[in-house]
Design a protein around this motif. Structure first.
Motif, PDB file in Angstrom:
ATOM      1  N   ALA A 171       6.152   4.188  -5.119  1.00  0.00           N
ATOM      2  CA  ALA A 171       4.840   3.539  -5.113  1.00  0.00           C
ATOM      3  C   ALA A 171       4.367   3.233  -6.527  1.00  0.00           C
ATOM      4  CB  ALA A 171       3.829   4.417  -4.380  1.00  0.00           C
ATOM      5  N   ALA A 172       4.665   4.121  -7.473  1.00  0.00           N
ATOM      6  CA  ALA A 172       4.278   3.872  -8.860  1.00  0.00           C
ATOM      7  C   ALA A 172       5.018   2.662  -9.420  1.00  0.00           C
ATOM      8  CB  ALA A 172       4.567   5.111  -9.711  1.00  0.00           C
ATOM      9  N   LEU A 173       6.325   2.580  -9.181  1.00  0.00           N
ATOM     10  CA  LEU A 173       7.109   1.454  -9.690  1.00  0.00           C
ATOM     11  C   LEU A 173       6.640   0.131  -9.096  1.00  0.00           C
ATOM     12  CD1 LEU A 173      10.712   2.992  -9.578  1.00  0.00           C
ATOM     13  CD2 LEU A 173       9.415   2.396 -11.644  1.00  0.00           C
ATOM     14  N   ALA A 180      -1.306  -5.188  -7.072  1.00  0.00           N
ATOM     15  CA  ALA A 180      -2.087  -4.500  -6.037  1.00  0.00           C
ATOM     16  C   ALA A 180      -2.420  -3.091  -6.529  1.00  0.00           C
ATOM     17  CB  ALA A 180      -1.370  -4.472  -4.685  1.00  0.00           C
ATOM     18  N   THR A 181      -3.155  -2.342  -5.745  1.00  0.00           N
ATOM     19  CA  THR A 181      -3.589  -1.011  -6.167  1.00  0.00           C
ATOM     20  C   THR A 181      -2.597   0.035  -5.674  1.00  0.00           C
ATOM     21  OG1 THR A 181      -4.863  -0.571  -4.176  1.00  0.00           O
ATOM     22  CG2 THR A 181      -5.975  -1.786  -5.950  1.00  0.00           C
ATOM     23  N   PRO A 182      -2.551   1.202  -6.294  1.00  0.00           N
ATOM     24  CA  PRO A 182      -1.673   2.262  -5.781  1.00  0.00           C
ATOM     25  C   PRO A 182      -1.900   2.557  -4.303  1.00  0.00           C
ATOM     26  CG  PRO A 182      -2.426   2.839  -7.973  1.00  0.00           C
ATOM     27  CD  PRO A 182      -3.159   1.585  -7.594  1.00  0.00           C
ATOM     28  N   ALA A 183      -3.150   2.481  -3.855  1.00  0.00           N
ATOM     29  CA  ALA A 183      -3.441   2.762  -2.444  1.00  0.00           C
ATOM     30  C   ALA A 183      -2.729   1.785  -1.511  1.00  0.00           C
ATOM     31  CB  ALA A 183      -4.943   2.708  -2.204  1.00  0.00           C
ATOM     32  N   ASP A 184      -2.429   0.584  -1.992  1.00  0.00           N
ATOM     33  CA  ASP A 184      -1.724  -0.399  -1.168  1.00  0.00           C
ATOM     34  C   ASP A 184      -0.249  -0.058  -0.997  1.00  0.00           C
ATOM     35  OD1 ASP A 184      -3.915  -2.205  -0.692  1.00  0.00           O
ATOM     36  OD2 ASP A 184      -3.731  -2.879  -2.768  1.00  0.00           O
ATOM     37  N   TRP A 185       0.294   0.754  -1.886  1.00  0.00           N
ATOM     38  CA  TRP A 185       1.718   1.077  -1.866  1.00  0.00           C
ATOM     39  C   TRP A 185       2.007   2.478  -1.360  1.00  0.00           C
ATOM     40  CZ3 TRP A 185       4.863  -2.915  -2.684  1.00  0.00           C
ATOM     41  CH2 TRP A 185       4.405  -3.991  -3.451  1.00  0.00           C
ATOM     42  N   ARG A 199      -3.720  12.635  -3.717  1.00  0.00           N
ATOM     43  CA  ARG A 199      -3.129  13.159  -4.949  1.00  0.00           C
ATOM     44  C   ARG A 199      -2.065  12.203  -5.493  1.00  0.00           C
ATOM     45  NH1 ARG A 199      -3.873  18.180  -2.216  1.00  0.00           N
ATOM     46  NH2 ARG A 199      -1.756  18.125  -1.348  1.00  0.00           N
ATOM     47  N   LYS A 200      -1.316  11.585  -4.600  1.00  0.00           N
ATOM     48  CA  LYS A 200      -0.347  10.573  -5.041  1.00  0.00           C
ATOM     49  C   LYS A 200      -1.061   9.416  -5.736  1.00  0.00           C
ATOM     50  CE  LYS A 200       3.180  10.994  -1.363  1.00  0.00           C
ATOM     51  NZ  LYS A 200       3.981  10.173  -0.423  1.00  0.00           N
ATOM     52  N   ILE A 201      -2.104   8.915  -5.104  1.00  0.00           N
ATOM     53  CA  ILE A 201      -2.842   7.773  -5.658  1.00  0.00           C
ATOM     54  C   ILE A 201      -3.411   8.120  -7.032  1.00  0.00           C
ATOM     55  CG2 ILE A 201      -4.889   6.331  -5.348  1.00  0.00           C
ATOM     56  CD1 ILE A 201      -4.350   6.521  -2.295  1.00  0.00           C
ATOM     57  N   THR A 202      -4.000   9.286  -7.140  1.00  0.00           N
ATOM     58  CA  THR A 202      -4.595   9.705  -8.416  1.00  0.00           C
ATOM     59  C   THR A 202      -3.538   9.812  -9.506  1.00  0.00           C
ATOM     60  OG1 THR A 202      -6.349  10.907  -7.252  1.00  0.00           O
ATOM     61  CG2 THR A 202      -5.925  11.536  -9.544  1.00  0.00           C
ATOM     62  N   ALA A 203      -2.387  10.382  -9.166  1.00  0.00           N
ATOM     63  CA  ALA A 203      -1.310  10.513 -10.150  1.00  0.00           C
ATOM     64  C   ALA A 203      -0.800   9.151 -10.592  1.00  0.00           C
ATOM     65  CB  ALA A 203      -0.171  11.336  -9.565  1.00  0.00           C
ATOM     66  N   ILE A 204      -0.629   8.243  -9.636  1.00  0.00           N
ATOM     67  CA  ILE A 204      -0.126   6.908  -9.982  1.00  0.00           C
ATOM     68  C   ILE A 204      -1.143   6.152 -10.836  1.00  0.00           C
ATOM     69  CG2 ILE A 204       0.566   4.665  -9.041  1.00  0.00           C
ATOM     70  CD1 ILE A 204       1.673   6.252  -6.612  1.00  0.00           C
ATOM     71  N   GLU A 205      -2.406   6.263 -10.495  1.00  0.00           N
ATOM     72  CA  GLU A 205      -3.439   5.608 -11.315  1.00  0.00           C
ATOM     73  C   GLU A 205      -3.372   6.096 -12.755  1.00  0.00           C
ATOM     74  OE1 GLU A 205      -6.823   4.756  -7.848  1.00  0.00           O
ATOM     75  OE2 GLU A 205      -6.906   6.590  -9.055  1.00  0.00           O
ATOM     76  N   PRO A 277       8.492   2.276   7.976  1.00  0.00           N
ATOM     77  CA  PRO A 277       7.060   2.304   8.265  1.00  0.00           C
ATOM     78  C   PRO A 277       6.200   2.620   7.040  1.00  0.00           C
ATOM     79  CG  PRO A 277       8.271   3.695   9.810  1.00  0.00           C
ATOM     80  CD  PRO A 277       9.222   3.324   8.721  1.00  0.00           C
ATOM     81  N   GLU A 278       6.815   3.101   5.944  1.00  0.00           N
ATOM     82  CA  GLU A 278       6.035   3.294   4.720  1.00  0.00           C
ATOM     83  C   GLU A 278       5.315   1.983   4.387  1.00  0.00           C
ATOM     84  OE1 GLU A 278       5.705   5.952   1.957  1.00  0.00           O
ATOM     85  OE2 GLU A 278       5.739   6.852   3.947  1.00  0.00           O
ATOM     86  N   PRO A 279       4.010   2.007   4.177  1.00  0.00           N
ATOM     87  CA  PRO A 279       3.241   0.758   4.056  1.00  0.00           C
ATOM     88  C   PRO A 279       3.699  -0.134   2.911  1.00  0.00           C
ATOM     89  CG  PRO A 279       1.910   2.665   3.418  1.00  0.00           C
ATOM     90  CD  PRO A 279       3.135   3.198   4.079  1.00  0.00           C
TER      91      PRO A 279
END
Length: 334
Positions: A171-173, A180-185, A199-205, A277-279
Motif C-alpha cells: 500500500a505504501a509503494l 490517491a491517499t493511503p486509505a484508498d490502498w 495503524r497502517k494508514i498512519t504509518a504510510i502517511e 479482494p484487497e481494495p
C-alpha cells in the motif's frame, strides 16, 4: 544479468527482448484456422498469442514452469501494522520447504517446480517512518538475488511472496507511485481489524511525508522490502530470457509495479494471475491497464493465484496446439 545501480533500470527496456509480432501474427492466423468460430475461446486465444509473441514461436509450449516465492521481514512491523508476529515468516518458509502450504499443492496440481528464497529474515529492513527501509546497496543485493533465482530454461515464471507486514509495504509503494491517499490502498491483509488498518494508514502517511516524490526505484528502496526488490529482479531476468511472468495478487503486483512506474514497457511480458479482494489491487490493475486472468476472491499470497492461473495458461496452449484446423478435420469453414 546484473544490475549495478538503481538508476539504470528506467532505461533497460530498450536493451531487453521485445514482443515478436511475427510469431504472434502466425499464432493468430492459426487460431483463426482452428475448428471453432474465430474468437470463440475468448481470453484463451489472447493468452496463446501472448505466449507466442514472448516465446518467439507460433506454437509455444510449457515444458518447464518455475515458481519462486521470495520471503522478507520488515521494520515497519514496529508500528503495530501486523496481527501476526514476524517469526511467522520463517515458519511459513519452513512450511513451504516441507510441502505443507497451499502453493505446494497448487504447483503440484498445475505442473510447476517450486523454490523458496528467504532474504535475510533475521535482519528486517528499517522502519520507513524513521528513515529509508533499505540502502541502495541492500536494494541492489535483493534485486540481483531475484535475478539469480530465475531458471533461463523455464517457459513461464510464477512469482509469489511471503513477509509479515508486507501488505503495508504494498500500500505504501502504490500510494507513493500512483497517487490517491493511503486509505484508498490499505486493506486488512492477513486479517487486520479497523484499529490495525488505521495503524497502517498512519504509518504510510508518515512514510510518504518523509520519502514522497522520489523516483520509482528510489521509492522501492525507501518504502519497500527485500522480497519486493527480488520480485523486480526476477521480472527483469525473465524478460532477458523471453520468459513470460505470472504475477500473484496485490503484494506481488505492487512490487512489480515499481518497474512499471520506471517504464511501463518493463511489465509487457507479465500477466496478473488473479485479482485480490484487497481494495488496492483492482485500483492498481486499472492504473496499469492490466486485466487479471482469474477472480476467485483469493487473498492468501504465496503465489497461489498465479499458480492457479498457470492451469488456465496451460489449457490455452493445449487448445492452441492440439486442436485441428478446418482443413485437417475436413470441416467446412465459414
Amino acid at each position: 544479468m546484473e544490475i549495478l545501480s538503481l538508476s539504470e533500470i528506467a532505461s533497460l527496456a530498450e536493451h531487453l527482448p521485445a514482443f515478436e509480432t511475427e510469431a504472434a501474427n502466425a499464432a493468430r492466423a492459426r487460431q483463426d484456422s482452428l475448428t471453432k468460430p474465430p474468437g470463440s475461446l475468448g481470453r484463451l486465444e489472447e493468452l496463446a498469442i501472448f505466449m507466442a509473441g514472448w516465446r518467439g514461436t507460433a506454437r509455444p509450449r510449457i515444458g518447464k514452469a518455475q515458481a519462486v516465492i521470495f520471503a522478507g521481514n520488515h521494520g515497519i512491523c514496529a508500528r503495530g501494522v501486523n496481527p501476526y508476529p514476524q517469526e511467522v515468516t520463517a515458519q511459513m518458509v519452513m512450511n513451504f520447504e516441507h510441502g505443507g502450504a497451499s502453493i505446494n499443492q497448487l504447483c503440484r496440481a498445475n505442473g510447476a517446480d517450486l523454490s523458496v528464497v528467504a532474504l535475510d529474515l533475521e535482519r528486517p529492513t528499517a522502519d520507513f517512518t524513521q528513515g529509508p527501509a533499505m540502502s541502495e546497496a541492500e536494494t541492489l543485493d535483493a534485486i540481483n538475488r531475484g535475478i539469480a533465482a530465475v531458471d533461463p530454461e523455464a517457459d513461464v515464471l510464477i512469482l509469489g511472496e511471503m513477509g509479515i507486514g508486507n501488505s503495508t509495504i504494498a500500500a505504501a509503494l502504490t500510494s507513493a507511485l500512483f497517487g490517491a491517499t493511503p486509505a484508498d490502498w490499505v486493506g486488512p491483509g492477513t486479517g487486520s481489524n479497523a484499529e490495525g488498518i488505521q495503524r497502517k494508514i498512519t504509518a504510510i502517511e508518515a512514510g510518504l511525508k518523509r520519502h514522497g516524490g522520489a523516483s520509482a526505484m528510489a521509492t522501492l528502496a525507501a518504502l519497500g522490502g527485500r522480497e519486493q526488490a527480488a520480485i523486480c529482479g526476477a521480472v527483469l531476468a525473465a524478460r532477458a530470457h523471453r520468459i513470460p511472468v505470472i504475477l500473484d495478487g496485490f503484494i506481488c503486483t505492487a512490487a512489480a509495479a515499481t518497474l512499471y512506474a520506471a517504464d511501463p514497457c518493463l511489465l509487457d511480458h507479465c500477466l496478473v494471475g488473479h485479482v485480490s479482494p484487497e481494495p488496492g489491487h483492482r485500483r492498481l490493475l486499472d492504473a496499469m491497464g492490466k486485466k487479471a486472468v482469474l477472480e476467485f476472491d483469493m487473498r492468501l499470497g504465496e503465489g497461489s493465484g498465479a499458480a492457479l492461473a498457470l492451469g488456465i495458461l496451460r489449457s490455452a496452449l493445449e487448445c492452441h496446439n492440439g486442436m485441428a484446423t478446418f482443413g485437417e478435420a475436413g470441416v467446412s469453414g465459414a
